[in-house]
Design a protein around this motif. Structure first.
Motif, PDB file in Angstrom:
ATOM      1  N   GLY B 170       0.765  -1.244   0.000  1.00  0.00           N
ATOM      2  CA  GLY B 170       0.000   0.000   0.000  1.00  0.00           C
ATOM      3  C   GLY B 170       0.794   1.290   0.000  1.00  0.00           C
ATOM      4  O   GLY B 170       0.223   2.369   0.128  1.00  0.00           O
ATOM      5  N   SER B 171       2.129   1.243  -0.146  1.00  0.00           N
ATOM      6  CA  SER B 171       2.858   2.509  -0.235  1.00  0.00           C
ATOM      7  C   SER B 171       4.128   2.370  -1.058  1.00  0.00           C
ATOM      8  O   SER B 171       4.674   1.275  -1.199  1.00  0.00           O
ATOM      9  N   GLY B 172       4.575   3.474  -1.600  1.00  0.00           N
ATOM     10  CA  GLY B 172       5.820   3.504  -2.364  1.00  0.00           C
ATOM     11  C   GLY B 172       5.629   4.047  -3.762  1.00  0.00           C
ATOM     12  O   GLY B 172       4.516   4.356  -4.180  1.00  0.00           O
ATOM     13  N   GLN B 173       6.748   4.161  -4.486  1.00  0.00           N
ATOM     14  CA  GLN B 173       6.710   4.673  -5.850  1.00  0.00           C
ATOM     15  C   GLN B 173       6.364   3.554  -6.821  1.00  0.00           C
ATOM     16  O   GLN B 173       6.881   2.444  -6.710  1.00  0.00           O
ATOM     17  N   ILE B 174       5.492   3.879  -7.783  1.00  0.00           N
ATOM     18  CA  ILE B 174       5.200   2.908  -8.833  1.00  0.00           C
ATOM     19  C   ILE B 174       5.273   3.590 -10.204  1.00  0.00           C
ATOM     20  O   ILE B 174       5.225   4.810 -10.304  1.00  0.00           O
ATOM     21  N   ALA B 175       5.407   2.774 -11.246  1.00  0.00           N
ATOM     22  CA  ALA B 175       5.431   3.284 -12.611  1.00  0.00           C
ATOM     23  C   ALA B 175       4.501   2.434 -13.461  1.00  0.00           C
ATOM     24  O   ALA B 175       4.150   1.318 -13.079  1.00  0.00           O
ATOM     25  N   ARG B 195      -7.533   7.215 -11.096  1.00  0.00           N
ATOM     26  CA  ARG B 195      -8.646   7.444 -10.164  1.00  0.00           C
ATOM     27  C   ARG B 195      -8.528   6.522  -8.962  1.00  0.00           C
ATOM     28  O   ARG B 195      -8.747   6.928  -7.833  1.00  0.00           O
ATOM     29  N   GLU B 196      -8.181   5.245  -9.238  1.00  0.00           N
ATOM     30  CA  GLU B 196      -8.037   4.290  -8.140  1.00  0.00           C
ATOM     31  C   GLU B 196      -6.879   4.727  -7.237  1.00  0.00           C
ATOM     32  O   GLU B 196      -6.949   4.607  -6.013  1.00  0.00           O
ATOM     33  N   LEU B 197      -5.814   5.268  -7.841  1.00  0.00           N
ATOM     34  CA  LEU B 197      -4.648   5.694  -7.065  1.00  0.00           C
ATOM     35  C   LEU B 197      -5.013   6.810  -6.082  1.00  0.00           C
ATOM     36  O   LEU B 197      -4.383   6.945  -5.035  1.00  0.00           O
ATOM     37  N   ALA B 198      -6.039   7.593  -6.434  1.00  0.00           N
ATOM     38  CA  ALA B 198      -6.469   8.653  -5.528  1.00  0.00           C
ATOM     39  C   ALA B 198      -6.911   8.075  -4.183  1.00  0.00           C
ATOM     40  O   ALA B 198      -6.835   8.745  -3.153  1.00  0.00           O
ATOM     41  N   ASP B 199      -7.341   6.805  -4.192  1.00  0.00           N
ATOM     42  CA  ASP B 199      -7.751   6.150  -2.942  1.00  0.00           C
ATOM     43  C   ASP B 199      -6.577   5.492  -2.236  1.00  0.00           C
ATOM     44  O   ASP B 199      -6.747   4.828  -1.211  1.00  0.00           O
ATOM     45  N   HIS B 200      -5.387   5.573  -2.820  1.00  0.00           N
ATOM     46  CA  HIS B 200      -4.193   4.984  -2.200  1.00  0.00           C
ATOM     47  C   HIS B 200      -3.155   6.083  -2.023  1.00  0.00           C
ATOM     48  O   HIS B 200      -2.201   6.166  -2.793  1.00  0.00           O
ATOM     49  N   PRO B 201      -3.332   6.937  -1.023  1.00  0.00           N
ATOM     50  CA  PRO B 201      -2.461   8.111  -0.889  1.00  0.00           C
ATOM     51  C   PRO B 201      -0.985   7.731  -0.667  1.00  0.00           C
ATOM     52  O   PRO B 201      -0.105   8.549  -0.930  1.00  0.00           O
ATOM     53  N   GLY B 202      -0.708   6.542  -0.194  1.00  0.00           N
ATOM     54  CA  GLY B 202       0.682   6.144   0.059  1.00  0.00           C
ATOM     55  C   GLY B 202       1.443   5.837  -1.222  1.00  0.00           C
ATOM     56  O   GLY B 202       2.676   5.745  -1.228  1.00  0.00           O
ATOM     57  N   ILE B 203       0.705   5.640  -2.315  1.00  0.00           N
ATOM     58  CA  ILE B 203       1.357   5.235  -3.563  1.00  0.00           C
ATOM     59  C   ILE B 203       1.557   6.452  -4.463  1.00  0.00           C
ATOM     60  O   ILE B 203       0.643   7.249  -4.645  1.00  0.00           O
ATOM     61  N   GLU B 204       2.769   6.565  -4.996  1.00  0.00           N
ATOM     62  CA  GLU B 204       3.066   7.689  -5.887  1.00  0.00           C
ATOM     63  C   GLU B 204       3.398   7.155  -7.278  1.00  0.00           C
ATOM     64  O   GLU B 204       4.328   6.362  -7.447  1.00  0.00           O
ATOM     65  N   LEU B 205       2.612   7.603  -8.268  1.00  0.00           N
ATOM     66  CA  LEU B 205       2.896   7.214  -9.658  1.00  0.00           C
ATOM     67  C   LEU B 205       3.966   8.159 -10.188  1.00  0.00           C
ATOM     68  O   LEU B 205       3.737   9.347 -10.356  1.00  0.00           O
ATOM     69  N   VAL B 206       5.171   7.613 -10.451  1.00  0.00           N
ATOM     70  CA  VAL B 206       6.271   8.504 -10.834  1.00  0.00           C
ATOM     71  C   VAL B 206       6.429   8.666 -12.342  1.00  0.00           C
ATOM     72  O   VAL B 206       6.932   9.676 -12.806  1.00  0.00           O
ATOM     73  N   TYR B 229      14.592   5.305 -10.907  1.00  0.00           N
ATOM     74  CA  TYR B 229      13.917   5.358  -9.606  1.00  0.00           C
ATOM     75  C   TYR B 229      14.421   4.237  -8.714  1.00  0.00           C
ATOM     76  O   TYR B 229      13.845   3.139  -8.690  1.00  0.00           O
ATOM     77  N   PRO B 230      15.484   4.499  -7.959  1.00  0.00           N
ATOM     78  CA  PRO B 230      16.064   3.442  -7.121  1.00  0.00           C
ATOM     79  C   PRO B 230      15.089   2.951  -6.042  1.00  0.00           C
ATOM     80  O   PRO B 230      15.261   1.851  -5.519  1.00  0.00           O
ATOM     81  N   ASP B 231      14.091   3.772  -5.718  1.00  0.00           N
ATOM     82  CA  ASP B 231      13.137   3.359  -4.683  1.00  0.00           C
ATOM     83  C   ASP B 231      11.858   2.777  -5.273  1.00  0.00           C
ATOM     84  O   ASP B 231      10.876   2.584  -4.544  1.00  0.00           O
ATOM     85  N   LEU B 232      11.860   2.520  -6.578  1.00  0.00           N
ATOM     86  CA  LEU B 232      10.643   2.025  -7.218  1.00  0.00           C
ATOM     87  C   LEU B 232      10.188   0.728  -6.557  1.00  0.00           C
ATOM     88  O   LEU B 232      10.978  -0.186  -6.340  1.00  0.00           O
ATOM     89  N   LYS B 233       8.875   0.687  -6.236  1.00  0.00           N
ATOM     90  CA  LYS B 233       8.344  -0.493  -5.552  1.00  0.00           C
ATOM     91  C   LYS B 233       7.562  -1.405  -6.497  1.00  0.00           C
ATOM     92  O   LYS B 233       7.421  -2.596  -6.241  1.00  0.00           O
ATOM     93  N   GLY B 234       7.027  -0.827  -7.557  1.00  0.00           N
ATOM     94  CA  GLY B 234       6.224  -1.681  -8.420  1.00  0.00           C
ATOM     95  C   GLY B 234       5.988  -1.105  -9.795  1.00  0.00           C
ATOM     96  O   GLY B 234       6.106   0.101 -10.020  1.00  0.00           O
ATOM     97  N   ILE B 235       5.686  -2.002 -10.743  1.00  0.00           N
ATOM     98  CA  ILE B 235       5.382  -1.597 -12.116  1.00  0.00           C
ATOM     99  C   ILE B 235       4.077  -2.258 -12.541  1.00  0.00           C
ATOM    100  O   ILE B 235       3.864  -3.443 -12.277  1.00  0.00           O
ATOM    101  N   GLU B 258      12.159  -7.397  -5.119  1.00  0.00           N
ATOM    102  CA  GLU B 258      11.979  -6.098  -4.452  1.00  0.00           C
ATOM    103  C   GLU B 258      10.960  -5.251  -5.204  1.00  0.00           C
ATOM    104  O   GLU B 258      10.231  -4.470  -4.604  1.00  0.00           O
ATOM    105  N   VAL B 259      10.998  -5.364  -6.532  1.00  0.00           N
ATOM    106  CA  VAL B 259      10.072  -4.585  -7.351  1.00  0.00           C
ATOM    107  C   VAL B 259       8.952  -5.512  -7.813  1.00  0.00           C
ATOM    108  O   VAL B 259       9.203  -6.526  -8.462  1.00  0.00           O
ATOM    109  N   ALA B 260       7.736  -5.158  -7.424  1.00  0.00           N
ATOM    110  CA  ALA B 260       6.598  -5.990  -7.808  1.00  0.00           C
ATOM    111  C   ALA B 260       6.178  -5.641  -9.238  1.00  0.00           C
ATOM    112  O   ALA B 260       6.324  -4.502  -9.671  1.00  0.00           O
ATOM    113  N   LEU B 261       5.695  -6.655  -9.956  1.00  0.00           N
ATOM    114  CA  LEU B 261       5.233  -6.417 -11.331  1.00  0.00           C
ATOM    115  C   LEU B 261       3.864  -7.050 -11.507  1.00  0.00           C
ATOM    116  O   LEU B 261       3.651  -8.210 -11.153  1.00  0.00           O
TER     117      LEU B 261
END
Lengths: 311, 348
Positions: B170-175, B195-206, B229-235, B258-261
């Motif tokens: 539920g948190s971190g940078q995603i692309a 729109r869905e991301l608006a409900d997940h404030p912890g996630i940042e679309l980079v 993005y060295p801190d990227l959490k997911g794609i 480490e990076v979810a896909l």
């Protein structure tokens, strides 16, 4: 003499291909279909006409398709911004000429090799197209202009844009084959130093060619944008290779000094007819690429062999 | 001298264009569609010929859809074929549409690379009495009668964000690694993802990156994302070409695990990456069923059983019936989520 021979071969090939397709392929010989196959190649034919005079001098312009892309993106951005289409037209044409002038400054002014310069502007202009318009597409071009790029002249089966192409082709042919400027192009291509010594203003001629090339690319951009009703930064990606193919298949030498508008026109007609006939017969893209590649190699090979025999 | 010439040219063009000016807001547009009537009990047109035009001919996912469509046409006693361009550019499909119209096909079923670039050619085809159906990626609404949508776009977009949110806690940078910038379907999904991301404030679309549905480019874009993005959490890769290329890069990268896909992929493409732990869950509908449904829609349109009007019922063989919704849209069904537990139940 050699040029004429190769063109005769091309024209004969055209006749053979069109006749064979008309007999074997239902629907090929219909006016609407012929109009379509011409329409499908109008933009690339304009690029090839922009390229030929440059190639005649022994230079190259690989930025033609990217210039088309940038001009198309500019058309879209201005249209989206509410600028009247009547204003967009001259602005985009001037923009095309300016892009050509940039090539001219780099090639003529700085004396850089045109291959390197135009590979550079190929990337640069495409990149700028994305800067201008981004990833999106602009559409909804006016219904009172779009038919000019898609419809046939009333009473004739020839589309307006093909008519435009014919006019441009005739003008280019006239300049290349019937004016002192045209003779200068061949002279430069055959030996730049000799041309200079004989009083030809080589730099001015070359610079003018690049500007004219940019202008023609802008015309092609407008035709392309209206035809697909879609202005995008990636419009015309890869068309420079098709244009180069048409020019070389048409019998022009990549080293300059040889080539004719008739040859390029025949080459374009041949590839357009072949592609349409292959499509109508459900021949796959891979096979089409093989056919086109083979044609190009043959076009380079046959004159080369003929030349060797003569020696 | 040159300036005067340019100015003269401009002036000449202005004259040519006439006195009035045409802007985006004043531009006249074509209107009006012909009203048709449907006869649900009409027999399937004898000798039915239907052509399926993929975004590009060598895309395995598109080939699967088309195979389903060709199957449906064969079941109805007609003949289906797949033809299309080798690159997914805006204008490359136009030649194919025109030649299919020239061949006198009964129906054209197309996944549009650009909704507007193909529209004039499709309208021409419709004017010649050819039934036009879009599937997978829609064209302009007035350039086709029916659009067969794989699933509700909102479902697809939101499902992918929820899948990824679960995987990264539920948190971190995603692309997002998409296909082409103009792919209608991808862009619609990305809209719902935002729109869905608006409900997940912890996630940042980079970043939204584009692999152009090209394996190598998607691979390189994945590499670039991980580097930028060295801190990227997911794609999220909402394209079958993109997700498998991304998975291939990730599976040999030190950041595997480490990076979810997640995204949209086919079970056969993704099986080894699910088994080796690169990917935990992804989603897709059955592409062959999508094509199958579109094939039935094309046959029904060409035979006069439907016209594409809202409320009409489309009978689609083994899939049962679907009701045509607003703007001629037919929905296949909700997407399926594939995980290590169920992936071996599917073979496509």
């Amino acid at each position: 003499m050699r040029d004429l021979k190769w063109e005769s071969v091309l024209v004969a090939l055209c006749v053979v291909v069109f006749a064979a397709a008309a007999v074997t392929t239902p629907g090929f010989a219909e006016a609407g279909n012929v109009a379509f196959l011409l329409l499908d190649h109008t933009a690339v034919a304009l690029l090839a006409l922009a390229l030929l005079p440059v190639v005649l001098t022994g230079e190259i312009d690989l930025s033609v398709a990217s210039t088309l892309g940038l001009c198309s993106a500019l058309t879209g951005a201005l249209w989206d911004g509410g600028v009247p289409f009547e204003t967009i037209l001259p602005v985009v044409l001037v923009a095309g000429a300016v892009l050509g002038a940039v090539n001219a400054v780099l090639v003529v002014g700085f004396g850089l090799p045109s291959l390197a310069v135009t590979i550079g502007t190929l990337g640069l202009y495409r990149g700028l197209a994305y800067v201008v318009l981004g990833d999106g597409a602009v559409t909804g071009f006016p219904e009172n202009y779009r038919p000019l790029a898609t419809d046939a002249v009333p009473g004739l089966f020839v589309p307006y844009s093909v008519l435009l192409l014919v006019v441009v082709g005739l003008v280019v042919a006239l300049v290349v084959h019937a004016t002192p400027v045209g003779r200068a192009l061949y002279a430069i291509g055959l030996g730049e130093r000799t041309a200079r010594y004989s009083g030809i203003r080589v730099d001015r001629v070359k610079a003018a060619l690049y500007v004219a090339s940019g202008l023609l690319c802008a015309v092609a951009a407008i035709v392309y944008t209206l035809r697909y009703n879609s202005a995008r930064a990636d419009n015309g990606v890869g068309l420079e290779l098709v244009a180069v193919t048409a020019v070389l298949l048409g019998g022009a030498s990549i080293f300059g000094g040889r080539g004719t508008v008739l040859g390029v026109a025949a080459a374009l007609l041949l590839t357009a007819g072949l592609r349409n006939a292959l499509l109508l017969n459900d021949v796959t893209n891979e096979v089409q690429n093989v056919v086109n590649g083979t044609l190009l190699i043959v076009s380079v090979l046959v004159p080369a062999i003929a030349q060797r025999r003569r020696r | 001298m040159k300036h005067t010439r340019a100015a003269a040219l401009g002036a000449a063009l202005l004259l040519l264009a006439g006195c009035g000016t045409t802007t985006k807001d004043s531009a006249p547009t074509a209107t009006g569609t012909t009203a048709l009537t449907a006869d649900p009990d009409a027999p399937v047109k004898p000798g039915l010929e239907v052509a399926f035009v993929p975004k590009e001919i060598d895309n395995p996912y598109e080939n699967l859809i088309d195979r389903g469509g060709i199957t449906a046409i064969a079941e109805l006693g007609g003949q289906g074929k797949e033809v299309g361009p080798s690159e997914a550019s805006a204008s490359s499909q136009v030649s194919y549409i025109a030649t299919l119209a020239q061949q006198g096909q009964d129906a054209i079923v197309i996944a549009a690379n650009d909704p507007n670039a193909v529209a004039p050619a499709l309208k021409d085809a419709m004017a010649r009495g050819i039934a036009v159906v879009t599937f997978d990626s829609d064209a302009a609404k007035d350039a086709r009668r029916v659009f067969v949508n794989q699933a509700d776009s909102e479902d697809i977009g939101r499902t992918q964000v929820r899948l990824l949110a679960g995987q990264i806690g539920g948190s971190g940078q995603i692309a997002i690694l998409s296909a082409t910038p103009n792919a209608t379907n991808q862009n619609t999904w990305i809209g719902f993802m935002r729109r869905e991301l608006a409900d997940h404030p912890g996630i940042e679309l980079v970043q939204v990156a584009y692999g152009d549905d090209d394996d190598q480019k998607s691979f390189q874009e994945t590499q670039a994302l991980l580097r930028s993005y060295p801190d990227l959490k997911g794609i999220i890769a909402p394209t079958t070409v993109g997700i498998s290329a991304a998975a291939r890069y990730l599976s040999t990268s030190p950041r595997k695990g480490e990076v979810a896909l997640t995204g949209l992929g086919t079970p056969n493409q993704m099986r080894r990456f699910v088994k080796d732990g690169t990917v935990t869950a992804f989603a897709l509908w059955d592409p062959e069923q999508l094509g199958y449904l579109a094939g039935h829609a094309a046959a029904a349109l060409a035979s006069g059983q439907i016209t594409g009007a809202e409320g009409e019922v489309l009978r689609a063989g083994k899939l049962g019936e679907r009701t045509i919704g607003r703007d001629g849209e037919v929905v296949l069904g909700p997407p399926t989520t594939f995980t290590a537990d169920n992936i071996d139940d599917y073979d496509f």
